[in-house]
Design a protein around this motif. Structure first.
Motif, PDB file in Angstrom:
ATOM      1  N   ILE A  32      -2.246   5.025  -8.652  1.00  0.00           N
ATOM      2  CA  ILE A  32      -1.406   4.125  -7.859  1.00  0.00           C
ATOM      3  C   ILE A  32      -1.672   4.326  -6.375  1.00  0.00           C
ATOM      4  CG2 ILE A  32       0.983   3.621  -7.206  1.00  0.00           C
ATOM      5  CD1 ILE A  32       1.793   4.295 -10.101  1.00  0.00           C
ATOM      6  N   ILE A  33      -1.726   5.589  -5.932  1.00  0.00           N
ATOM      7  CA  ILE A  33      -1.903   5.847  -4.500  1.00  0.00           C
ATOM      8  C   ILE A  33      -3.326   5.587  -4.027  1.00  0.00           C
ATOM      9  CG2 ILE A  33       0.009   7.488  -4.398  1.00  0.00           C
ATOM     10  CD1 ILE A  33      -2.060   9.750  -4.450  1.00  0.00           C
ATOM     11  N   SER A  34      -4.273   5.500  -4.952  1.00  0.00           N
ATOM     12  CA  SER A  34      -5.643   5.137  -4.561  1.00  0.00           C
ATOM     13  C   SER A  34      -5.773   3.636  -4.315  1.00  0.00           C
ATOM     14  CB  SER A  34      -6.628   5.548  -5.651  1.00  0.00           C
ATOM     15  OG  SER A  34      -6.478   4.717  -6.797  1.00  0.00           O
ATOM     16  N   GLY A  35      -4.749   2.881  -4.756  1.00  0.00           N
ATOM     17  CA  GLY A  35      -4.808   1.422  -4.677  1.00  0.00           C
ATOM     18  C   GLY A  35      -5.347   0.778  -5.924  1.00  0.00           C
ATOM     19  N   ASN A  72       0.850  -1.198   0.000  1.00  0.00           N
ATOM     20  CA  ASN A  72       0.000   0.000   0.000  1.00  0.00           C
ATOM     21  C   ASN A  72       0.881   1.242   0.000  1.00  0.00           C
ATOM     22  OD1 ASN A  72      -2.378  -1.611   0.375  1.00  0.00           O
ATOM     23  ND2 ASN A  72      -1.854  -1.763   2.558  1.00  0.00           N
ATOM     24  N   THR A  73       0.511   2.232  -0.794  1.00  0.00           N
ATOM     25  CA  THR A  73       1.312   3.453  -0.868  1.00  0.00           C
ATOM     26  C   THR A  73       0.433   4.694  -0.736  1.00  0.00           C
ATOM     27  OG1 THR A  73       1.206   3.493  -3.293  1.00  0.00           O
ATOM     28  CG2 THR A  73       3.113   2.413  -2.292  1.00  0.00           C
ATOM     29  N   ALA A  74       1.039   5.765  -0.249  1.00  0.00           N
ATOM     30  CA  ALA A  74       0.405   7.079  -0.169  1.00  0.00           C
ATOM     31  C   ALA A  74       1.389   8.118  -0.671  1.00  0.00           C
ATOM     32  CB  ALA A  74       0.002   7.397   1.271  1.00  0.00           C
ATOM     33  N   ILE A  75       0.889   9.233  -1.127  1.00  0.00           N
ATOM     34  CA  ILE A  75       1.747  10.336  -1.528  1.00  0.00           C
ATOM     35  C   ILE A  75       1.878  11.325  -0.376  1.00  0.00           C
ATOM     36  CG2 ILE A  75      -0.089  11.808  -2.496  1.00  0.00           C
ATOM     37  CD1 ILE A  75       1.920  12.509  -4.761  1.00  0.00           C
ATOM     38  N   GLU A  76       3.061  11.872  -0.233  1.00  0.00           N
ATOM     39  CA  GLU A  76       3.302  12.892   0.793  1.00  0.00           C
ATOM     40  C   GLU A  76       3.586  14.223   0.103  1.00  0.00           C
ATOM     41  OE1 GLU A  76       5.826  11.876   4.178  1.00  0.00           O
ATOM     42  OE2 GLU A  76       6.820  13.822   3.983  1.00  0.00           O
ATOM     43  N   ARG A  78      -4.462   0.986  -9.264  1.00  0.00           N
ATOM     44  CA  ARG A  78      -3.580   0.459 -10.320  1.00  0.00           C
ATOM     45  C   ARG A  78      -3.032  -0.925  -9.985  1.00  0.00           C
ATOM     46  NH1 ARG A  78      -1.182  -1.988 -13.362  1.00  0.00           N
ATOM     47  NH2 ARG A  78       0.351  -1.364 -14.931  1.00  0.00           N
ATOM     48  N   PHE A  79      -2.623  -1.152  -8.735  1.00  0.00           N
ATOM     49  CA  PHE A  79      -2.043  -2.440  -8.366  1.00  0.00           C
ATOM     50  C   PHE A  79      -2.951  -3.255  -7.444  1.00  0.00           C
ATOM     51  CE2 PHE A  79       1.953   0.219  -8.941  1.00  0.00           C
ATOM     52  CZ  PHE A  79       2.147  -0.191 -10.259  1.00  0.00           C
ATOM     53  N   ASN A  80      -4.236  -2.869  -7.418  1.00  0.00           N
ATOM     54  CA  ASN A  80      -5.245  -3.623  -6.664  1.00  0.00           C
ATOM     55  C   ASN A  80      -4.853  -3.772  -5.198  1.00  0.00           C
ATOM     56  OD1 ASN A  80      -7.681  -5.018  -6.356  1.00  0.00           O
ATOM     57  ND2 ASN A  80      -6.710  -7.004  -6.752  1.00  0.00           N
ATOM     58  N   ARG A  81      -4.544  -2.653  -4.573  1.00  0.00           N
ATOM     59  CA  ARG A  81      -4.171  -2.665  -3.162  1.00  0.00           C
ATOM     60  C   ARG A  81      -5.369  -2.253  -2.299  1.00  0.00           C
ATOM     61  NH1 ARG A  81      -1.534  -6.004  -2.327  1.00  0.00           N
ATOM     62  NH2 ARG A  81      -0.999  -5.174  -0.273  1.00  0.00           N
ATOM     63  N   SER A  82      -5.396  -2.750  -1.073  1.00  0.00           N
ATOM     64  CA  SER A  82      -6.550  -2.515  -0.200  1.00  0.00           C
ATOM     65  C   SER A  82      -6.564  -1.108   0.389  1.00  0.00           C
ATOM     66  CB  SER A  82      -6.545  -3.540   0.942  1.00  0.00           C
ATOM     67  OG  SER A  82      -5.351  -3.427   1.715  1.00  0.00           O
ATOM     68  N   LEU A  83      -5.407  -0.505   0.535  1.00  0.00           N
ATOM     69  CA  LEU A  83      -5.319   0.835   1.108  1.00  0.00           C
ATOM     70  C   LEU A  83      -4.483   1.725   0.204  1.00  0.00           C
ATOM     71  CD1 LEU A  83      -4.543   0.075   4.890  1.00  0.00           C
ATOM     72  CD2 LEU A  83      -6.696   0.939   3.949  1.00  0.00           C
ATOM     73  N   GLY A  84      -4.681   2.999   0.354  1.00  0.00           N
ATOM     74  CA  GLY A  84      -3.849   3.993  -0.320  1.00  0.00           C
ATOM     75  C   GLY A  84      -4.012   5.271   0.467  1.00  0.00           C
ATOM     76  N   GLY A  85      -3.460   6.352  -0.044  1.00  0.00           N
ATOM     77  CA  GLY A  85      -3.706   7.554   0.735  1.00  0.00           C
ATOM     78  C   GLY A  85      -2.909   8.767   0.354  1.00  0.00           C
ATOM     79  N   TRP A  86      -3.187   9.803   1.119  1.00  0.00           N
ATOM     80  CA  TRP A  86      -2.563  11.098   0.965  1.00  0.00           C
ATOM     81  C   TRP A  86      -2.079  11.560   2.339  1.00  0.00           C
ATOM     82  CZ3 TRP A  86      -3.546  14.612  -3.462  1.00  0.00           C
ATOM     83  CH2 TRP A  86      -4.165  13.963  -4.527  1.00  0.00           C
TER      84      TRP A  86
END
Length: 551
Positions: free
Chosen positions: A153-156, A108-112, A158-166
Motif C-alpha cells: 500500500i505504501i509503495s503505491g 498517496n500514503t507513507a508509513i511513519e 496496491r491502489f495504483n498511486r503515483s507516490l508512496g514512502g517511508w
C-alpha cells in the motif's frame, strides 16, 4: 529541500481547522506552492483530540486518524503524501496496524516509524525494532477481500498511486555514536534497508549490520544477533504486554514506569483498569467501534475475543483479570510471569556481552556493557513497579509467590539511619515497599547500617538508588568498614542520555551491583551518602544475591 513535512491540528497546536479549512485544504496550500518546483508535501496523519472524556465508553483516540482523513480521500493534490504512524496511537511497544492504510484509496500514503525509542527505552535499553515494524509492514489488511499488505500500500502499488514512502522519527545528534548507543544504530540501518526492500528478513538485516560494524568474527555476530532478536520481546514483557501498550509515564518523560498516568486524563491512551477488569473495548457491538474501521475480514478477527490474538487482547477487549488467555494463563498471571521473564532476559544480556571481552575494542565494549548493566537494573525496576501496581489494584496474588516477596532484599528504611530519613516515593510502585531514604538536608551526610543475617559466602551486592537531575550525589558501600565500592549519581551528565527526572520515581530509579563480595554472617554493611545540589543521595534497598540468583 525536496519538500516539507507538516503536522496540523494536534496536541493543542493550530492547523487548518483553526482557520475553518479542511486538512486537505491545508495540505494543498503548501503542496501547490511546492508543485512548480517538483516539491512533495509529507502531511502527518497524527491528528487527534487530546481532551477526550474517559467517562464516555465510546471515546477512543485510536479512531482519530480514520475519522479525520477517510472522508478527505481523493481531495489531496498529487504531490501530497499522507504520512501514517504504524499504529493508531503513538509508537507503543505493540499496536495493531493503523486502519487508515486501508481507508485511503485515492491518496498517496507513507508509513511513519520511530527509530528514537521514545517510549521504548530511549536508547538506554537495547530494543531492536525491525521485528516490531514487520508486524505492520507484513500485515494483510484484505481490502475488498484482496491481498493488501501494508508494504504494497505504501509503495503505491496496491491502489495504483503515483507516490508512496517511508518516514522515521530519528534522534541523530552530536554523540559520536549518532544515537547515543552503539547497538541502537542497527535500527537506523534497518530502517534504510527496509525502506529499500521491505521483504528483507529482520535477522538478515541484523547480520549485515553486525558484520559491517563489528567485523567478521562469528562469535561476535552470533551473540549480538541473539541479544538483539530477544530484545523487543523482552522489553515488551517487562513493560506492557497483551496490547495494553507501554505502561510508561505518558505525562512526564515517556521513559520509566508509571501505569496510573495512562488513565484519568484526556490523552486517550487508557487501559480502563480497575480491581476487576482491564482493557479497552474497541468492538462495534459493545465498545468504541474501532474494529469497524478495518476491512471486514480483519474486523471480524478483532471483533471476537476468541479470535483476537493474545498479544493484542487488551487493545481490543475489556476483560476480567481472571480471564484465561489462549495460553491457559489468566491475564493477571500472564502479567506477573511476563514481567519476570522479560527482566530475566535483560539480566542475561550482560553475560552474553561479557563473553565478547577481548574480541571488541575496549571503548565500545565498555560503552555497551555500561548500558546493558543499567538496563538489567532498570528492567527489575519496571518488573516490580508494574507487578506491584496491579497486585495492589487487584489483590490477586502471584501463583509463583514472587510478587512482593524478595527474600534477599534489605529495605533501606529498615536500616539504622543517621542523617537519613524515610521518604514516601510517588508513584508508590517506583520503590520497593513504597519507601526510600533521603538525607535530611542537601548538606547532611547520611549513613545507613545493618547487620547481615545471611549465611557466610560470596554474594553480588546490588544497591537500588535514585539518580536525579540537578545534582551528583556520591555513595560509598562498605562491609565492616572496608570499602566495597563507590559511585556517583551522574545520570544528568552521563552518557546514557535518557530524559532525566527531578523526582524519586521510575525514571530516576537505578541499580549498581558489586560482584563477588565475600560476606560473613553478622558482618556490618554500611552505605554513606553525600548529597549534592537537589539530589539527597536517595537509596531504595540493598540486595544480597548468592551466585546464580536473580533478585
Amino acid at each position: 529541500m525536496a519538500g516539507y513535512l507538516v503536522k496540523a491540528d494536534s496536541e493543542g497546536q493550530p492547523g487548518p481547522d483553526t482557520y475553518n479549512r479542511t486538512l486537505a485544504q491545508g495540505a494543498n496550500l503548501f503542496a501547490r506552492a511546492l508543485q512548480p518546483h517538483g516539491g512533495v508535501l509529507m502531511f502527518r496523519a497524527f491528528v487527534y483530540d487530546d481532551n477526550l472524556n474517559e467517562s464516555d465508553w465510546k471515546a477512543d483516540r485510536a479512531k482519530a486518524a480514520v475519522e479525520y482523513f477517510k472522508d478527505l480521500d481523493g481531495q489531496f493534490d498529487d504531490n501530497v503524501v499522507v504520512q501514517i504512524k504504524y499504529g493508531p496511537i503513538d509508537f507503543q511497544v505493540r499496536e495493531p496496524t493503523s486502519p487508515l492504510f486501508s481507508n485511503l484509496f485515492h491518496t498517496n500514503t507513507a508509513i511513519e516509524l520511530e527509530v528514537s525509542q521514545e517510549y521504548l527505552g530511549q536508547q538506554c535499553h537495547l530494543v531492536y525494532l525491525p521485528p516490531l515494524w514487520k508486524t505492520v509492514l507484513d500485515f494483510d489488511l484484505r481490502v475488498n477481500k484482496k491481498p493488501s499488505v501494508v508494504q504494497d500500500i505504501i509503495s503505491g502499488e496496491r491502489f495504483n498511486r503515483s507516490l508512496g514512502g517511508w518516514a522515521a522519527v530519528v534522534n541523530v545528534g552530536t554523540n559520536k555514536t549518532w544515537l547515543g548507543s552503539h547497538l541502537s544504530m542497527s535500527n537506523l540501518y534497518a530502517y534504510g534497508r527496509l525502506a529499500w526492500n521491505p521483504t528483507v528478513d529482520s535477522e538478515q538485516i541484523l547480520e549485515e549490520w553486525t558484520r559491517l560494524t563489528f567485523g567478521q568474527n562469528e562469535i561476535i555476530m552470533n551473540e549480538i544477533i541473539a541479544m538483539s532478536m530477544d530484545s523487543w520481546p523482552a522489553y515488551e514483557n517487562y513493560t506492557g504486554n497483551l496490547g495494553i501498550q507501554t505502561l510508561t509515564d505518558i505525562l512526564y518523560t515517556h521513559y520509566g514506569p508509571n501505569p496510573a498516568t495512562q488513565d484519568n486524563n484526556g490523552w486517550g491512551q487508557w487501559t480502563r483498569a480497575d480491581h476487576l477488569s482491564v482493557g479497552m473495548d474497541r468492538t462495534v457491538w459493545n465498545g468504541t467501534g474501532y474494529t469497524g474501521q478495518y476491512p471486514d475480514e480483519v474486523a471480524q478477527i478483532y471483533e471476537s475475543l476468541e479470535t483476537t490474538p493474545d498479544d493484542l487482547v487488551l487493545w481490543f477487549h475489556h476483560v476480567p483479570w481472571t480471564y484465561r488467555l489462549k495460553s491457559g494463563e489468566t491475564v493477571i498471571q500472564h502479567f506477573y510471569n511476563a514481567h519476570y521473564a522479560g527482566a530475566d532476559t535483560a539480566q542475561g544480556f550482560i553475560s552474553q556481552w561479557e563473553s565478547l571481552e577481548g574480541l571488541i575494542d575496549g571503548e565500545r565494549y565498555e560503552a555497551v556493557r555500561t548500558r546493558l548493566v543499567y538496563q538489567a537494573g532498570h528492567a527489575i525496576v519496571w518488573r516490580d513497579a508494574i507487578n506491584n501496581f496491579y497486585y495492589n489494584m487487584t489483590g490477586i496474588p502471584d501463583e509463583a509467590g514472587r510478587v512482593g516477596h524478595h527474600p534477599w532484599r534489605i529495605e533501606a528504611e529498615s536500616m539504622a539511619l543517621d542523617g537519613y530519613q524515610t521518604y514516601a516515593v510517588s508513584p508508590f510502585e517506583a520503590a520497593s515497599n513504597l519507601t526510600a531514604i533521603v538525607t535530611m538536608s542537601n548538606s547532611t551526610v547520611g549513613t545507613a547500617k545493618t547487620i547481615l543475617e545471611v549465611p557466610s559466602g560470596t554474594y553480588d551486592i546490588g544497591v537500588n538508588y535514585y539518580d536525579l537531575y540537578g545534582g551528583q550525589s556520591r555513595w560509598t558501600l562498605s562491609v565492616n568498614d572496608k570499602a566495597v565500592g563507590e559511585w556517583l549519581g551522574d545520570m544528568d551528565h552521563h552518557s546514557l542520555g535518557h530524559t532525566p527526572s527531578i523526582y524519586l520515581d521510575g525514571h530516576s530509579a537505578s541499580r549498581i551491583t558489586f560482584r563477588d563480595v565475600k560476606i560473613q554472617h553478622s558482618d556490618e554493611l554500611k552505605i554513606v551518602g553525600q548529597p549534592n545540589g537537589v539530589e539527597p543521595a536517595p537509596v531504595d534497598y540493598v540486595v544480597l544475591l548468592p551466585p546464580g540468583v536473580i533478585d
